[in-house]
Design a protein around this motif. Structure first.
Motif, PDB file in Angstrom:
ATOM      1  N   GLY A 130      58.220 -22.332  25.985  1.00 49.66           N
ATOM      2  CA  GLY A 130      57.622 -23.250  25.019  1.00 49.66           C
ATOM      3  C   GLY A 130      57.800 -22.774  23.589  1.00 49.66           C
ATOM      4  O   GLY A 130      58.161 -23.550  22.695  1.00 49.66           O
ATOM      5  N   LYS A 131      57.574 -21.488  23.347  1.00 52.90           N
ATOM      6  CA  LYS A 131      57.708 -20.937  21.994  1.00 52.90           C
ATOM      7  C   LYS A 131      59.171 -20.941  21.541  1.00 52.90           C
ATOM      8  O   LYS A 131      59.468 -21.264  20.383  1.00 52.90           O
ATOM      9  CB  LYS A 131      57.153 -19.513  21.970  1.00 52.90           C
TER      10      LYS A 131
ATOM     11  N   ARG B  32      54.897 -30.822  22.666  1.00 56.57           N
ATOM     12  CA  ARG B  32      54.546 -30.087  21.444  1.00 56.57           C
ATOM     13  C   ARG B  32      55.798 -29.762  20.622  1.00 56.57           C
ATOM     14  O   ARG B  32      55.790 -29.841  19.392  1.00 56.57           O
ATOM     15  CB  ARG B  32      53.835 -28.778  21.811  1.00 56.57           C
ATOM     16  N   SER B  33      56.849 -29.366  21.336  1.00 54.49           N
ATOM     17  CA  SER B  33      58.065 -28.949  20.653  1.00 54.49           C
ATOM     18  C   SER B  33      58.964 -30.115  20.279  1.00 54.49           C
ATOM     19  O   SER B  33      59.860 -29.962  19.447  1.00 54.49           O
ATOM     20  CB  SER B  33      58.855 -27.980  21.553  1.00 54.49           C
TER      21      SER B  33
ATOM     22  N   THR C  51      56.703 -19.615  31.262  1.00 53.97           N
ATOM     23  CA  THR C  51      56.572 -20.968  30.730  1.00 53.97           C
ATOM     24  C   THR C  51      56.167 -20.948  29.259  1.00 53.97           C
ATOM     25  O   THR C  51      56.707 -21.701  28.438  1.00 53.97           O
ATOM     26  CB  THR C  51      55.533 -21.760  31.548  1.00 53.97           C
ATOM     27  N   THR C  52      55.246 -20.085  28.916  1.00 51.21           N
ATOM     28  CA  THR C  52      54.812 -19.967  27.520  1.00 51.21           C
ATOM     29  C   THR C  52      55.949 -19.499  26.622  1.00 51.21           C
ATOM     30  O   THR C  52      56.125 -19.991  25.504  1.00 51.21           O
ATOM     31  CB  THR C  52      53.630 -18.990  27.415  1.00 51.21           C
TER      32      THR C  52
ATOM     33  N   TRP D 293      54.369 -28.444  26.806  1.00 50.50           N
ATOM     34  CA  TRP D 293      55.149 -27.671  25.834  1.00 50.50           C
ATOM     35  C   TRP D 293      56.297 -28.506  25.266  1.00 50.50           C
ATOM     36  O   TRP D 293      56.619 -28.415  24.080  1.00 50.50           O
ATOM     37  CB  TRP D 293      55.699 -26.405  26.477  1.00 50.50           C
TER      38      TRP D 293
END
Length: 254
Positions: free
Chosen positions: A117-118, A152-153, A113-114, A149
């Motif tokens: 997100g990145k 944020r993105s 998941t991280t 995420w």
């Protein structure tokens, strides 16, 4: 001390022990005993016998060819040998179609998941229209985490309720991607042990369902691995590849 604190402490000790072994090793002399001890240290570090033998043999060759006499030079040479062994191909993602689909798989807690997100933030910054699919409907609040995420993105998210059929989420996401002219779809999936047949069959179903919407999908299958997994990573790659046809090239996300 709690359970996770004990694990963290154990891994810290392992790292320190291996680092200490290297410091002692390179404080000695550059002779046959050094190479024997180096092999043992690398194997104890879970580097694998075959890889270790190749690395040590290449180190021997370069030390002789470059006429290296001191341990500092040998250490720098070993660092370069190991770096070169990691260069296994072009790391760029193959996401040339529209919409392109990247399926993220792996065991529990490795950072799928991280990573999504990145990547979503990077792709959005490159001017792509990105859509996330919350196909991890098993883990509590997994979709909520992905939604954070997405906010944020600044990218879109397709999700359903907790416990929904993951394949249905993927179907909805790909259909939405086509309708909204998205460039890339990043699909999050539940962590699953590679030796659990039922969970692996569920992954196979996800892949089959996505082909009903986009016959060429997925464009990329991203197996996310924990850096401390060691030799078990090869078994994970083998089992997941049998279900999802992971490409042989290494993929890295900086």
């Amino acid at each position: 001390m709690g359970f996770f604190e004990k694990i963290k402490a154990g891994l810290t000790r392992t790292k320190e022990n291996i680092g200490h072994s290297f410091d002692q090793l390179f404080a000695g002399e550059l002779n046959d005993d050094f190479y024997d001890e180096l092999e043992e240290t690398l194997i104890l570090g879970d580097m694998g016998v075959e890889t270790t033998m190749k690395a040590v043999e290449e180190l021997r060759r370069r030390v002789k060819a470059e006429k290296i006499k001191d341990m500092e030079g040998a250490r720098a040479c070993l660092r370069q040998v190991l770096t070169d062994m990691l260069q296994v191909g072009e790391p760029a993602l193959k996401l040339d179609t529209a919409p392109s689909v990247a399926l993220f798989i792996g065991v529990n807690g490795v950072g799928k998941t991280t990573t999504i997100g990145k990547l979503s933030a990077r792709m959005k910054g490159e001017g792509r229209r990105v859509l996330m699919a919350a196909a991890d409907t098993f883990r509590a609040a997994a979709a909520d985490q992905l939604e954070i995420w997405s906010e944020r993105s600044g990218v879109e998210l397709v999700r359903q309720y907790e416990g929904a059929d993951p394949a249905a989420v993927v179907f909805d996401a790909l259909s939405a991607a086509k309708a909204r002219s998205a460039d890339v779809v990043l699909i999050d999936t539940a962590g699953r042990l590679h030796n659990k047949v039922g969970l692996m069959n569920e992954l196979k179903k996800i892949k089959e369902v996505m082909k009903k919407v986009l016959p060429e999908a997925p464009d990329e299958v991203m197996l996310v691995l924990d850096g401390s997994t060691g030799q078990n990573a090869f078994e994970q790659a083998k089992q997941f590849s049998a279900v999802t046809n992971i490409r042989s090239e290494e993929r890295r996300v900086g």
